[in-house]
Design a protein around this motif. Structure first.
Motif, mmCIF file in Angstrom:
data_model
loop_
_atom_site.group_PDB
_atom_site.id
_atom_site.type_symbol
_atom_site.label_atom_id
_atom_site.label_comp_id
_atom_site.label_asym_id
_atom_site.label_seq_id
_atom_site.Cartn_x
_atom_site.Cartn_y
_atom_site.Cartn_z
ATOM 1 N N MET A 1 31.364 -35.224 5.311
ATOM 2 C CA MET A 1 30.103 -35.148 6.029
ATOM 3 C C MET A 1 29.544 -36.569 6.134
ATOM 4 O O MET A 1 29.456 -37.284 5.151
ATOM 5 N N ASN A 2 29.178 -36.953 7.354
ATOM 6 C CA ASN A 2 28.681 -38.312 7.488
ATOM 7 C C ASN A 2 27.189 -38.393 7.199
ATOM 8 O O ASN A 2 26.472 -37.409 7.204
ATOM 9 N N TYR A 3 26.737 -39.624 6.979
ATOM 10 C CA TYR A 3 25.353 -39.875 6.577
ATOM 11 C C TYR A 3 24.351 -39.429 7.637
ATOM 12 O O TYR A 3 23.328 -38.832 7.320
ATOM 13 N N THR A 4 24.647 -39.714 8.923
ATOM 14 C CA THR A 4 23.716 -39.361 10.000
ATOM 15 C C THR A 4 23.522 -37.859 10.086
ATOM 16 O O THR A 4 22.405 -37.378 10.220
ATOM 17 N N PHE A 5 24.623 -37.100 9.990
ATOM 18 C CA PHE A 5 24.517 -35.644 10.028
ATOM 19 C C PHE A 5 23.678 -35.140 8.865
ATOM 20 O O PHE A 5 22.801 -34.303 9.039
ATOM 21 N N LYS A 7 21.412 -36.750 7.118
ATOM 22 C CA LYS A 7 20.023 -37.162 7.285
ATOM 23 C C LYS A 7 19.321 -36.281 8.318
ATOM 24 O O LYS A 7 18.200 -35.823 8.095
ATOM 25 N N ASN A 8 19.986 -36.016 9.449
ATOM 26 C CA ASN A 8 19.406 -35.163 10.488
ATOM 27 C C ASN A 8 19.241 -33.726 10.008
ATOM 28 O O ASN A 8 18.255 -33.069 10.334
ATOM 29 N N ASN A 14 13.422 -29.961 6.539
ATOM 30 C CA ASN A 14 12.032 -30.280 6.199
ATOM 31 C C ASN A 14 11.083 -29.795 7.285
ATOM 32 O O ASN A 14 10.023 -29.237 6.991
ATOM 33 N N LEU A 15 11.454 -30.021 8.549
ATOM 34 C CA LEU A 15 10.624 -29.569 9.656
ATOM 35 C C LEU A 15 10.497 -28.053 9.648
ATOM 36 O O LEU A 15 9.399 -27.515 9.805
ATOM 37 N N LEU A 16 11.597 -27.341 9.442
ATOM 38 C CA LEU A 16 11.565 -25.875 9.396
ATOM 39 C C LEU A 16 10.618 -25.385 8.293
ATOM 40 O O LEU A 16 9.785 -24.507 8.526
ATOM 41 N N ASN A 17 10.750 -25.952 7.097
ATOM 42 C CA ASN A 17 9.898 -25.518 5.979
ATOM 43 C C ASN A 17 8.434 -25.867 6.210
ATOM 44 O O ASN A 17 7.549 -25.058 5.935
ATOM 45 N N ASN A 18 8.170 -27.069 6.723
ATOM 46 C CA ASN A 18 6.787 -27.452 7.021
ATOM 47 C C ASN A 18 6.194 -26.556 8.098
ATOM 48 O O ASN A 18 5.041 -26.117 7.988
ATOM 49 N N LEU A 19 6.971 -26.288 9.130
ATOM 50 C CA LEU A 19 6.499 -25.450 10.228
ATOM 51 C C LEU A 19 6.173 -24.039 9.743
ATOM 52 O O LEU A 19 5.138 -23.473 10.102
ATOM 53 N N ALA A 87 11.155 -25.307 16.112
ATOM 54 C CA ALA A 87 11.388 -26.594 15.451
ATOM 55 C C ALA A 87 12.212 -27.523 16.347
ATOM 56 O O ALA A 87 11.940 -28.727 16.411
ATOM 57 N N GLU A 88 13.192 -26.979 17.051
ATOM 58 C CA GLU A 88 13.987 -27.796 17.970
ATOM 59 C C GLU A 88 13.116 -28.324 19.106
ATOM 60 O O GLU A 88 13.266 -29.477 19.520
ATOM 61 N N PHE A 89 12.193 -27.491 19.597
ATOM 62 C CA PHE A 89 11.256 -27.926 20.626
ATOM 63 C C PHE A 89 10.375 -29.065 20.104
ATOM 64 O O PHE A 89 10.162 -30.066 20.781
ATOM 65 N N ILE A 90 9.884 -28.923 18.881
ATOM 66 C CA ILE A 90 9.044 -29.962 18.269
ATOM 67 C C ILE A 90 9.831 -31.255 18.130
ATOM 68 O O ILE A 90 9.344 -32.335 18.478
ATOM 69 N N GLU A 91 11.055 -31.150 17.646
ATOM 70 C CA GLU A 91 11.882 -32.335 17.436
ATOM 71 C C GLU A 91 12.086 -33.109 18.746
ATOM 72 O O GLU A 91 12.052 -34.337 18.759
ATOM 73 N N LYS A 92 12.238 -32.406 19.844
ATOM 74 C CA LYS A 92 12.470 -33.042 21.144
ATOM 75 C C LYS A 92 11.187 -33.577 21.782
ATOM 76 O O LYS A 92 11.232 -34.503 22.578
#
Length: 99
Positions: A1-5, A7-8, A14-19, A87-92
């Motif tokens: 698993m790479n670092y970028t994946f 991290k994303n 985090n966004l899902l839990n916060n939302l 959450a995907e909508f928020i991220e975009k």
């Protein structure tokens, strides 16, 4: 698993839990915790059982916490399917982290 994946993935988790917590607080969903809400369950009707008034509360939440201005809430129907699609909508579309 790479670092970028990794991290994303953590950022999305985090966004899902916060939302989920923000929705619980905004709509006053007594007795629910972020852990008790499935990311892929429907937001309306079955699932969380939210209604159109609750949808307007989520629109307010998007503005307050994520800087997303919504001119026509009906345009969001494809994004108000589940916590994950929201959450995907928020991220975009997030302008800045206001919260």
């Amino acid at each position: 698993m790479n670092y970028t994946f990794t991290k994303n993935h953590k950022k999305m988790e985090n966004l899902l839990n916060n939302l989920k917590q923000q929705i619980i607080d905004q709509i006053n969903l007594v007795g629910l915790t972020p852990e008790s809400i499935d990311n892929d369950s429907p937001i309306f009707n079955e699932g969380l059982g939210l209604d159109s008034i609750d949808a307007l509360e989520i629109v307010v939440l998007l503005e307050q916490h994520y800087g997303i201005l919504v001119n026509n809430p009906e345009d969001l129907s494809d994004h108000f399917v589940s916590i994950r699609t929201l959450a995907e909508f928020i991220e975009k579309n997030q302008v800045s982290a206001v919260s």
